[in-house]
Design a protein around this motif. Sequence first.
Motif, PDB file in Angstrom:
ATOM      1  N   ILE A 109       0.984  -1.065   0.011  1.00 61.11           N
ATOM      2  CA  ILE A 109       0.128   0.037   0.192  1.00 61.11           C
ATOM      3  C   ILE A 109       0.933   1.461  -0.067  1.00 61.11           C
ATOM      4  O   ILE A 109       0.799   2.202  -0.699  1.00 61.11           O
ATOM      5  CB  ILE A 109      -0.914   0.020   0.933  1.00 61.11           C
ATOM      6  N   ASN A 110       2.021   1.279   0.876  1.00 58.41           N
ATOM      7  CA  ASN A 110       2.966   2.261   1.016  1.00 58.41           C
ATOM      8  C   ASN A 110       3.468   2.485  -0.550  1.00 58.41           C
ATOM      9  O   ASN A 110       3.567   3.590  -1.166  1.00 58.41           O
ATOM     10  CB  ASN A 110       3.986   2.020   1.825  1.00 58.41           C
ATOM     11  N   LYS A 111       3.865   1.379  -1.273  1.00 56.63           N
ATOM     12  CA  LYS A 111       4.393   1.674  -2.764  1.00 56.63           C
ATOM     13  C   LYS A 111       3.613   2.292  -3.652  1.00 56.63           C
ATOM     14  O   LYS A 111       3.739   3.148  -4.281  1.00 56.63           O
ATOM     15  CB  LYS A 111       4.795   0.380  -3.315  1.00 56.63           C
ATOM     16  N   LYS A 112       2.239   2.004  -3.455  1.00 55.56           N
ATOM     17  CA  LYS A 112       1.256   2.528  -4.417  1.00 55.56           C
ATOM     18  C   LYS A 112       0.941   3.968  -3.884  1.00 55.56           C
ATOM     19  O   LYS A 112       0.694   4.816  -4.915  1.00 55.56           O
ATOM     20  CB  LYS A 112      -0.175   1.760  -4.138  1.00 55.56           C
ATOM     21  N   VAL A 113       0.896   4.310  -2.551  1.00 54.68           N
ATOM     22  CA  VAL A 113       0.867   5.952  -2.209  1.00 54.68           C
ATOM     23  C   VAL A 113       1.962   6.532  -2.781  1.00 54.68           C
ATOM     24  O   VAL A 113       1.672   7.583  -3.566  1.00 54.68           O
ATOM     25  CB  VAL A 113       0.969   5.896  -0.568  1.00 54.68           C
ATOM     26  N   LEU A 114       3.071   6.096  -2.777  1.00 51.96           N
ATOM     27  CA  LEU A 114       4.283   6.797  -3.298  1.00 51.96           C
ATOM     28  C   LEU A 114       4.228   6.933  -4.787  1.00 51.96           C
ATOM     29  O   LEU A 114       4.367   8.082  -5.344  1.00 51.96           O
ATOM     30  CB  LEU A 114       5.742   6.092  -2.957  1.00 51.96           C
ATOM     31  N   SER A 115       3.651   5.899  -5.458  1.00 52.24           N
ATOM     32  CA  SER A 115       3.623   5.744  -6.868  1.00 52.24           C
ATOM     33  C   SER A 115       2.569   6.970  -7.260  1.00 52.24           C
ATOM     34  O   SER A 115       2.813   7.716  -8.450  1.00 52.24           O
ATOM     35  CB  SER A 115       3.471   4.576  -7.328  1.00 52.24           C
ATOM     36  N   ALA A 116       1.459   6.824  -6.693  1.00 54.43           N
ATOM     37  CA  ALA A 116       0.430   7.798  -6.978  1.00 54.43           C
ATOM     38  C   ALA A 116       0.918   9.288  -6.924  1.00 54.43           C
ATOM     39  O   ALA A 116       0.578   9.892  -7.729  1.00 54.43           O
ATOM     40  CB  ALA A 116      -0.931   7.641  -6.065  1.00 54.43           C
ATOM     41  N   ILE A 117       1.359   9.567  -5.903  1.00 50.37           N
ATOM     42  CA  ILE A 117       2.152  10.821  -5.755  1.00 50.37           C
ATOM     43  C   ILE A 117       2.962  11.273  -6.840  1.00 50.37           C
ATOM     44  O   ILE A 117       2.841  12.336  -7.473  1.00 50.37           O
ATOM     45  CB  ILE A 117       2.582  11.172  -4.338  1.00 50.37           C
ATOM     46  N   LYS A 118       3.904  10.469  -7.083  1.00 51.82           N
ATOM     47  CA  LYS A 118       4.693  10.624  -8.211  1.00 51.82           C
ATOM     48  C   LYS A 118       4.227  11.027  -9.505  1.00 51.82           C
ATOM     49  O   LYS A 118       4.819  11.946 -10.527  1.00 51.82           O
ATOM     50  CB  LYS A 118       5.658   9.320  -8.219  1.00 51.82           C
ATOM     51  N   HIS A 119       3.106  10.242  -9.870  1.00 52.70           N
ATOM     52  CA  HIS A 119       2.241  10.634 -10.896  1.00 52.70           C
ATOM     53  C   HIS A 119       1.189  11.552 -10.957  1.00 52.70           C
ATOM     54  O   HIS A 119       0.440  11.695 -11.808  1.00 52.70           O
ATOM     55  CB  HIS A 119       1.614   9.137 -11.649  1.00 52.70           C
ATOM     56  N   GLY A 120       1.146  12.027  -9.737  1.00 48.95           N
ATOM     57  CA  GLY A 120       0.157  13.466  -9.610  1.00 48.95           C
ATOM     58  C   GLY A 120      -1.084  13.190  -9.400  1.00 48.95           C
ATOM     59  O   GLY A 120      -2.081  13.564  -9.800  1.00 48.95           O
ATOM     60  N   ILE A 121      -1.358  11.772  -8.868  1.00 45.17           N
ATOM     61  CA  ILE A 121      -2.544  11.373  -8.356  1.00 45.17           C
ATOM     62  C   ILE A 121      -2.827  11.209  -7.000  1.00 45.17           C
ATOM     63  O   ILE A 121      -2.021  10.873  -6.356  1.00 45.17           O
ATOM     64  CB  ILE A 121      -3.094   9.912  -8.971  1.00 45.17           C
ATOM     65  N   ARG A 122      -3.837  11.917  -6.409  1.00 48.95           N
ATOM     66  CA  ARG A 122      -4.082  12.159  -4.987  1.00 48.95           C
ATOM     67  C   ARG A 122      -4.486  10.891  -4.266  1.00 48.95           C
ATOM     68  O   ARG A 122      -5.877  10.375  -4.515  1.00 48.95           O
ATOM     69  CB  ARG A 122      -4.724  13.413  -4.716  1.00 48.95           C
ATOM     70  N   PRO A 123      -3.741  10.163  -3.397  1.00 55.10           N
ATOM     71  CA  PRO A 123      -4.345   9.096  -3.040  1.00 55.10           C
ATOM     72  C   PRO A 123      -5.257   9.133  -1.537  1.00 55.10           C
ATOM     73  O   PRO A 123      -5.151  10.248  -0.962  1.00 55.10           O
ATOM     74  CB  PRO A 123      -2.862   8.196  -2.365  1.00 55.10           C
ATOM     75  N   ILE A 124      -6.315   8.516  -1.431  1.00 55.16           N
ATOM     76  CA  ILE A 124      -7.222   8.582  -0.420  1.00 55.16           C
ATOM     77  C   ILE A 124      -6.482   6.980   0.413  1.00 55.16           C
ATOM     78  O   ILE A 124      -7.036   6.243   0.028  1.00 55.16           O
ATOM     79  CB  ILE A 124      -8.491   8.494  -0.559  1.00 55.16           C
ATOM     80  N   LEU A 125      -5.788   7.186   1.516  1.00 53.57           N
ATOM     81  CA  LEU A 125      -5.326   5.848   2.172  1.00 53.57           C
ATOM     82  C   LEU A 125      -6.332   5.594   3.160  1.00 53.57           C
ATOM     83  O   LEU A 125      -6.663   6.378   4.294  1.00 53.57           O
ATOM     84  CB  LEU A 125      -3.833   6.407   2.984  1.00 53.57           C
ATOM     85  N   CYS A 126      -6.903   4.281   3.160  1.00 51.32           N
ATOM     86  CA  CYS A 126      -7.810   3.899   3.974  1.00 51.32           C
ATOM     87  C   CYS A 126      -6.945   2.847   4.972  1.00 51.32           C
ATOM     88  O   CYS A 126      -6.245   2.229   4.873  1.00 51.32           O
ATOM     89  CB  CYS A 126      -8.950   2.886   3.168  1.00 51.32           C
ATOM     90  N   VAL A 127      -7.787   3.328   6.452  1.00 50.33           N
ATOM     91  CA  VAL A 127      -7.107   2.744   7.363  1.00 50.33           C
ATOM     92  C   VAL A 127      -8.363   2.240   8.407  1.00 50.33           C
ATOM     93  O   VAL A 127      -9.503   2.909   8.293  1.00 50.33           O
ATOM     94  CB  VAL A 127      -6.316   3.603   8.351  1.00 50.33           C
ATOM     95  N   GLY A 128      -8.218   1.296   9.406  1.00 54.31           N
ATOM     96  CA  GLY A 128      -9.314   1.157  10.214  1.00 54.31           C
ATOM     97  C   GLY A 128      -9.016  -0.423  10.790  1.00 54.31           C
ATOM     98  O   GLY A 128      -8.468  -1.135  10.165  1.00 54.31           O
TER      99      GLY A 128
END
Length: 251
Positions: A109-128
Amino acid sequence: MSYLVAANWKMNKTNAQTVEYLQIFKKLYREPLPNVEVMVAPPFTSLSTASIQLRDSLIKLGAQNMHFEEKGAFTGEISPYMLKELNVEYVILGHSERRHIFGEKDEVINKKVLSAIKHGIRPILCVGETLEERELGKTLNVIERQVRSGIAGLDKDVFLVDIAYEPVWAIGTGINATPDQAQEVHQFIRELLKSISKESDNGCRILYGGSVNENNAKELIKEKDVEGFLVGTASIDPERFYKIITHCLEA
Ligand code: PEP
């Protein structure tokens, strides 16, 4: 900071149903709302259709998941490049169904968050937390672990992420967290973000998700640290989703 109200359609709606929904929704939501941003996340197969439908509209487009690599031998996966081409601005990452049904781990999930930001897509990180974790008094430990690992490596870029607190026991069950329960965790996340990076105050929104509907949204949004919603079931119907949005306007 404006509220964010996001629709997660999950595995619902064909292309034809996507057109039908968005035609109705665009009629309901045609004036800009001063303090609310609205996003819709259809399934991948409807993204292209939705992208055309939402051109020149006030509604942002989101994806429900994403692979962290740009391209390659990853059968069945969708890359950030592919999403960017369709004007996708948001991506939901680490949703509880991804974690619990498909076994996604914090590191991925962290890799996806970093990749999204690198490509200018804003992540909504879900936790619970799960019900068992709540009953064992581990809620805040679980949230801390998921937030810390989800945004690891972002440093000053933390403000480019939104977080959705979605207790697993509240998702799709009809049992929402009470406003007090939500506020307790949201406040904890806010403090945690501040302790990680002061930049988080510049845009990092903390959304609540878990059986939000047109009846409970009004009370939940009154809480100080509830800064929007991630809505599943109730977002499948454009009228119900729009009602939830209007409650944020009144807050
Ligand atoms: C979700 O899928 O993110 C969600 C919160 O679902 P529901 O609103 O149905 O609980």
